[in-house]
Structures are given as C-alpha cells and as structure tokens.
Design a protein around this motif. Structure first.
Motif, PDB file in Angstrom:
ATOM      1  N   TYR A  58       0.827  -1.206   0.000  1.00 26.18           N
ATOM      2  CA  TYR A  58       0.000   0.000   0.000  1.00 26.18           C
ATOM      3  C   TYR A  58       0.861   1.256   0.000  1.00 26.18           C
ATOM      4  CZ  TYR A  58      -3.486   3.452   1.495  1.00 26.18           C
ATOM      5  OH  TYR A  58      -4.303   4.554   1.578  1.00 26.18           O
ATOM      6  N   ASP A  59       1.952   1.227   0.770  1.00 27.08           N
ATOM      7  CA  ASP A  59       2.783   2.418   0.920  1.00 27.08           C
ATOM      8  C   ASP A  59       4.051   2.311   0.075  1.00 27.08           C
ATOM      9  OD1 ASP A  59       4.141   0.487   2.369  1.00 27.08           O
ATOM     10  OD2 ASP A  59       4.635   1.825   4.035  1.00 27.08           O
ATOM     11  N   ILE A  60       4.821   3.414   0.050  1.00 27.61           N
ATOM     12  CA  ILE A  60       6.019   3.416  -0.775  1.00 27.61           C
ATOM     13  C   ILE A  60       7.072   2.446  -0.238  1.00 27.61           C
ATOM     14  CG2 ILE A  60       5.671   5.763  -1.622  1.00 27.61           C
ATOM     15  CD1 ILE A  60       7.890   6.667   0.314  1.00 27.61           C
ATOM     16  N   TYR A  61       7.129   2.255   1.073  1.00 26.51           N
ATOM     17  CA  TYR A  61       8.145   1.353   1.614  1.00 26.51           C
ATOM     18  C   TYR A  61       7.904  -0.078   1.126  1.00 26.51           C
ATOM     19  CZ  TYR A  61      11.370  -0.921   4.817  1.00 26.51           C
ATOM     20  OH  TYR A  61      12.396  -1.664   5.333  1.00 26.51           O
ATOM     21  N   GLY A  62       6.665  -0.556   1.240  1.00 31.18           N
ATOM     22  CA  GLY A  62       6.351  -1.886   0.759  1.00 31.18           C
ATOM     23  C   GLY A  62       6.571  -2.004  -0.738  1.00 31.18           C
ATOM     24  N   THR A  63       6.204  -0.951  -1.476  1.00 30.23           N
ATOM     25  CA  THR A  63       6.397  -0.950  -2.925  1.00 30.23           C
ATOM     26  C   THR A  63       7.876  -0.992  -3.280  1.00 30.23           C
ATOM     27  OG1 THR A  63       4.348   0.298  -3.239  1.00 30.23           O
ATOM     28  CG2 THR A  63       5.937   0.331  -5.046  1.00 30.23           C
ATOM     29  N   HIS A  64       8.689  -0.215  -2.583  1.00 33.52           N
ATOM     30  CA  HIS A  64      10.125  -0.227  -2.834  1.00 33.52           C
ATOM     31  C   HIS A  64      10.725  -1.603  -2.572  1.00 33.52           C
ATOM     32  CE1 HIS A  64      10.466   4.416  -2.121  1.00 33.52           C
ATOM     33  NE2 HIS A  64       9.900   4.111  -3.277  1.00 33.52           N
ATOM     34  N   LYS A  65      10.268  -2.271  -1.532  1.00 39.13           N
ATOM     35  CA  LYS A  65      10.799  -3.595  -1.233  1.00 39.13           C
ATOM     36  C   LYS A  65      10.394  -4.614  -2.303  1.00 39.13           C
ATOM     37  CE  LYS A  65      13.295  -2.871   2.368  1.00 39.13           C
ATOM     38  NZ  LYS A  65      14.769  -3.014   2.245  1.00 39.13           N
ATOM     39  N   VAL A  66       9.182  -4.493  -2.827  1.00 39.19           N
ATOM     40  CA  VAL A  66       8.778  -5.371  -3.934  1.00 39.19           C
ATOM     41  C   VAL A  66       9.694  -5.137  -5.135  1.00 39.19           C
ATOM     42  CG1 VAL A  66       6.962  -5.818  -5.633  1.00 39.19           C
ATOM     43  CG2 VAL A  66       6.383  -5.630  -3.207  1.00 39.19           C
ATOM     44  N   GLN A  67       9.993  -3.877  -5.430  1.00 39.78           N
ATOM     45  CA  GLN A  67      10.854  -3.555  -6.559  1.00 39.78           C
ATOM     46  C   GLN A  67      12.290  -4.020  -6.324  1.00 39.78           C
ATOM     47  OE1 GLN A  67      10.022   0.661  -6.581  1.00 39.78           O
ATOM     48  NE2 GLN A  67       8.490   0.471  -8.212  1.00 39.78           N
ATOM     49  N   ALA A  68      12.769  -3.870  -5.098  1.00 44.93           N
ATOM     50  CA  ALA A  68      14.118  -4.333  -4.776  1.00 44.93           C
ATOM     51  C   ALA A  68      14.209  -5.857  -4.902  1.00 44.93           C
ATOM     52  CB  ALA A  68      14.494  -3.896  -3.359  1.00 44.93           C
ATOM     53  N   GLU A  69      13.188  -6.554  -4.423  1.00 42.83           N
ATOM     54  CA  GLU A  69      13.158  -8.007  -4.566  1.00 42.83           C
ATOM     55  C   GLU A  69      13.200  -8.404  -6.040  1.00 42.83           C
ATOM     56  OE1 GLU A  69       9.989  -9.968  -2.593  1.00 42.83           O
ATOM     57  OE2 GLU A  69      10.470  -9.193  -0.594  1.00 42.83           O
ATOM     58  N   ALA A  70      12.454  -7.687  -6.875  1.00 47.54           N
ATOM     59  CA  ALA A  70      12.411  -8.000  -8.304  1.00 47.54           C
ATOM     60  C   ALA A  70      13.791  -7.824  -8.939  1.00 47.54           C
ATOM     61  CB  ALA A  70      11.383  -7.116  -9.001  1.00 47.54           C
ATOM     62  N   ALA A  71      14.515  -6.785  -8.524  1.00 45.56           N
ATOM     63  CA  ALA A  71      15.855  -6.555  -9.065  1.00 45.56           C
ATOM     64  C   ALA A  71      16.797  -7.701  -8.708  1.00 45.56           C
ATOM     65  CB  ALA A  71      16.408  -5.232  -8.538  1.00 45.56           C
ATOM     66  N   VAL A  72      16.661  -8.200  -7.510  1.00 46.66           N
ATOM     67  CA  VAL A  72      17.516  -9.306  -7.072  1.00 46.66           C
ATOM     68  C   VAL A  72      17.133 -10.597  -7.791  1.00 46.66           C
ATOM     69  CG1 VAL A  72      18.124 -10.743  -5.092  1.00 46.66           C
ATOM     70  CG2 VAL A  72      17.982  -8.250  -4.834  1.00 46.66           C
ATOM     71  N   ARG A  73      15.854 -10.856  -7.866  1.00 45.21           N
ATOM     72  CA  ARG A  73      15.400 -12.106  -8.503  1.00 45.21           C
ATOM     73  C   ARG A  73      15.744 -12.161  -9.990  1.00 45.21           C
ATOM     74  NH1 ARG A  73      10.612 -11.322  -5.307  1.00 45.21           N
ATOM     75  NH2 ARG A  73      10.570 -12.804  -3.569  1.00 45.21           N
ATOM     76  N   SER A  74      15.711 -11.020 -10.654  1.00 46.70           N
ATOM     77  CA  SER A  74      15.972 -11.002 -12.090  1.00 46.70           C
ATOM     78  C   SER A  74      17.461 -11.047 -12.428  1.00 46.70           C
ATOM     79  CB  SER A  74      15.346  -9.747 -12.718  1.00 46.70           C
ATOM     80  OG  SER A  74      15.952  -8.570 -12.205  1.00 46.70           O
ATOM     81  N   SER A  75      18.317 -10.975 -11.420  1.00 39.62           N
ATOM     82  CA  SER A  75      19.760 -11.033 -11.645  1.00 39.62           C
ATOM     83  C   SER A  75      20.215 -12.478 -11.809  1.00 39.62           C
ATOM     84  CB  SER A  75      20.502 -10.387 -10.474  1.00 39.62           C
ATOM     85  OG  SER A  75      20.468 -11.233  -9.335  1.00 39.62           O
ATOM     86  N   GLN A  76      21.469 -12.626 -12.171  1.00 50.15           N
ATOM     87  CA  GLN A  76      22.062 -13.959 -12.276  1.00 50.15           C
ATOM     88  C   GLN A  76      22.822 -14.338 -11.011  1.00 50.15           C
ATOM     89  OE1 GLN A  76      21.417 -15.975 -14.998  1.00 50.15           O
ATOM     90  NE2 GLN A  76      20.022 -14.250 -15.429  1.00 50.15           N
ATOM     91  N   LEU A  77      22.654 -13.552  -9.971  1.00 49.06           N
ATOM     92  CA  LEU A  77      23.356 -13.807  -8.711  1.00 49.06           C
ATOM     93  C   LEU A  77      22.729 -14.969  -7.951  1.00 49.06           C
ATOM     94  CD1 LEU A  77      23.657 -10.117  -7.432  1.00 49.06           C
ATOM     95  CD2 LEU A  77      25.438 -11.458  -8.567  1.00 49.06           C
ATOM     96  N   ASP A  78      23.508 -15.564  -7.069  1.00 43.84           N
ATOM     97  CA  ASP A  78      22.945 -16.436  -6.039  1.00 43.84           C
ATOM     98  C   ASP A  78      22.334 -15.509  -4.990  1.00 43.84           C
ATOM     99  OD1 ASP A  78      23.853 -18.696  -7.302  1.00 43.84           O
ATOM    100  OD2 ASP A  78      25.664 -18.874  -6.092  1.00 43.84           O
ATOM    101  N   TRP A  79      21.053 -15.679  -4.687  1.00 42.63           N
ATOM    102  CA  TRP A  79      20.397 -14.735  -3.797  1.00 42.63           C
ATOM    103  C   TRP A  79      19.515 -15.436  -2.771  1.00 42.63           C
ATOM    104  CZ3 TRP A  79      15.166 -15.185  -3.927  1.00 42.63           C
ATOM    105  CH2 TRP A  79      14.565 -15.664  -5.090  1.00 42.63           C
ATOM    106  N   VAL A  80      19.279 -14.695  -1.677  1.00 40.43           N
ATOM    107  CA  VAL A  80      18.333 -15.075  -0.628  1.00 40.43           C
ATOM    108  C   VAL A  80      17.642 -13.790  -0.202  1.00 40.43           C
ATOM    109  CG1 VAL A  80      17.997 -16.155   1.625  1.00 40.43           C
ATOM    110  CG2 VAL A  80      19.912 -16.880   0.177  1.00 40.43           C
ATOM    111  N   ILE A  81      16.329 -13.854  -0.008  1.00 41.07           N
ATOM    112  CA  ILE A  81      15.570 -12.688   0.444  1.00 41.07           C
ATOM    113  C   ILE A  81      14.958 -12.998   1.812  1.00 41.07           C
ATOM    114  CG2 ILE A  81      13.544 -11.241   0.017  1.00 41.07           C
ATOM    115  CD1 ILE A  81      14.058 -11.674  -2.997  1.00 41.07           C
TER     116      ILE A  81
END
Length: 356
Positions: free
Chosen positions: A145-168
């Motif tokens: 609903y808020d910008i903080y939650g939205t920013h975290k969704v976008q940050a998660e998307a950036a990590v998931r779309s990378s070729q890195l080994d990742w954990v969220i």
C-alpha cells in the motif's frame, strides 16, 4: 570469505556486524560517511573494516566492490518508515536504485557474491485480522500500500531477475532489549498511530542478525524466507509498547491507542503473524522469546526502573497530548490518514515530498 554489510550502523546492521565478527568472519561495514556513523565506527568489534560509500552512486558502489571483493553481501541499507513518507524521491533513490546499483556491481565481479536482501512484511500491505485469519507465508501474494512496501517489492524484483545467487529475508517487527533513553519522537508517534489490535510478529534484533549471517552460507539459494520470533512473538501492536515500557519501569507511561476499524481493509498496517517454519529450519535463528526479552529489558534498566516508575505519570500526560489521535474525531485508528497528516501521502503515486 568476506561479508560486505550495507547499512552497517543501523539497528539491524550493527547487530549483524557484531554477530559476524563474533563468528570470526571477515566483515566489511559500509554506510554513509556522516559524523554519527564515524562515531559508531569507534565501537565496532576488533577486525571489522569500514568502507564509507553512497550506494546511490554507481561509481562509488563499483569502487567499493573492487576494493572489498566480497564473497557475500548483506544489503540492509534503506530509508524506512516513517521517514520515507516525507522523502519519496530520496527513499526511492536509496531503496530501489541503490539496490540496483549493488546488484549490478556484484554481477560484474569475476566471482559474483551471494546476495542477501533485507525485505519486509510491508510487501503484503494492510492486514485486517477481522477478515484475514491465515498467517503470512512466502507464497502470500504481495499487495503493498505504501512506498516502503512498494520499494521492497521492486528491490526483490531486481535481485530475482539477476544472475546472482540470492536469498531474500522478509522481516517482521524488529525489537531490541538495549535500553535507550534517546528515543526518536517520530517513531513513538508512528507506533502510537497503529491499530492496537493489529497482529504483528516481533523478533529480537540479535536473532535477525543470526538469520542474516546464516543466510550467507545456508542451503537456501533462491528462497524468500520470513523472519519473525517464535510463537511467543505473535502479539498485537497494543501488547508491545506497554509491556516494554513496564519492563523499563514506565508502568502506565504510554497512552492507549485505538483499535482498528473491523469493516475497513485499508485502515490497518502491513504487519501480521507469519509461518517461520522453513526459515527456522534452514537458518536456525530463533533464540530469544518475548518473555525473555522483557526480563532482559528490566535487567538492563537496572536502578533506572525506580526513577522511571516515578516519571511514568508525567510521561503519560506528555505522550498523550502528542499522540496521533489526541482529540481527533472518531473511535477507530486511521493509520494512513494520520501518516498523511504528519508526513505526507504514503502511497507510491504521491508526487510530493510530503510534510516536514
């Protein structure tokens, strides 16, 4: 094996750095080069290296990675609520663009590091406990609903779309037993505007630090894990402040807030209870129960508890007059309305910088 920790001088960052250092890990702490962080750096455990960097500057981030050559990255730096509500542009620059800069720099390394991202249950949006009876899981649809939650969704998307080994890791309500008398008035006001019957799963910051440290090596690549305390941490928002204040000696010092509107699905905050079975299985981080935390808070307060008990009635009157709903019409909490009135529109489509 070098662990790079961003946001290293925040609440979670300082605990994570301390935990990694206690494990004997090679730790590089990075944050903004400001006087408060310079002072905090003097209290770091022996052997921890400090590299100041602005993660919103891609060149600075590239230089940081070239210098450090990390094996893993724990990304904690963020502009959090409520301060993000009055600084939309800055918050996006740090929370979204800063994450993208770190991901890009990590991907350029000859041996890319494992990337552990700090996210939040804010990604799920408001949770009305009168209409929602299940608990949060990694598979619960996100609906910020808020910008903080939205920013975290976008940050998660950036990590998931990378070729890195990742954990969220999506964090619940992080608490500390450390006695602090320099509490930020904004945070006190913010906590007071949240519905007292809203569900929240808290967690000791030391357990959060343990979870992040474990995530750098655990067999959980490509997983999104929920980080909350054990079952004793399944509380309501109205449980936390009074119990913590009483443990410090401020019995009755906090005014009672308002319950949430059972008929509204938006006038609630983005917290809830969570299923931590998988995260506990793979990270083994839950060590401190809620009752144990209260005992430790009382012990840390020591003789000051007697002084604060005497000051409790005065504190109650002062905080009551500064509370979000003092003399406000209505009987239910309206957290987003109160946020808007004090800091500005918290929604991501708000174009202004909010109220200062």
């Amino acid at each position: 094996m070098t662990v790079l920790v961003t946001g290293a001088f925040g609440l979670v960052g300082s605990a994570t750095v301390a935990h990694l250092a206690a494990q004997g890990r090679r730790v590089v702490a990075t944050d903004l080069d400001i006087p408060a962080n310079r002072e905090a750096a003097t209290e770091l455990p022996p052997g921890v290296l400090v590299r100041y960097a602005d993660i919103t500057d891609p060149a600075a981030v590239d230089a940081l990675f070239t210098d450090v050559i990390p094996t893993s990255v724990i990304h904690l730096a963020a502009v959090i609520a409520p301060h993000c509500y009055s600084r939309h542009a800055l918050a996006e620059k740090v929370n979204v663009d800063g994450t993208a800069n770190l991901v890009a720099a990590a991907a350029k390394q000859p041996t890319p590091p494992r990337f552990v991202l700090a996210s939040s249950v804010a990604v799920y949006g408001p949770r009305n406990p009168h209409h929602i009876t299940d608990v949060l899981t990694a598979d619960t649809p996100v609906a910020p609903y808020d910008i903080y939650g939205t920013h975290k969704v976008q940050a998660e998307a950036a990590v998931r779309s990378s070729q890195l080994d990742w954990v969220i890791l999506r964090l619940g309500g992080v608490l500390t037993v450390a006695l602090r008398l320099d509490l930020n008035p904004d945070f006190i006001f913010f906590e007071g505007l949240l519905p007292t019957d809203g569900r929240i799963q808290t967690v000791d910051v030391r357990d959060v630090a343990r979870a992040f440290a474990a995530a750098t090596t655990a067999d959980c690549l490509g997983e999104t894990l929920l980080i909350g305390g054990d079952s004793t941490h399944r509380l309501t928002q109205g449980d936390i402040g009074p119990a913590t204040a009483a443990a410090m000696g401020l019995v009755g010092g906090l005014p009672i807030g308002r319950k949430g509107d059972p008929d509204s699905d938006t006038k609630w905050f983005a917290t809830d209870w969570m299923d931590t079975m998988r995260s506990q299985e793979v990270l083994d981080f839950q060590r401190h129960s809620w009752p144990e935390m209260l005992v430790e808070i009382a012990e840390n307060a020591g003789w000051k508890r007697h002084v604060m008990r005497l000051a409790a009635p005065i504190a109650h009157q002062i905080l009551k007059r500064r509370a979000a709903y003092y003399k406000a019409p209505g009987s239910y909490a309206d957290p987003w309305g109160a946020v808007t009135a004090k800091w500005g529109d918290p929604r991501p489509h708000a174009t202004g910088q909010g109220k200062q």
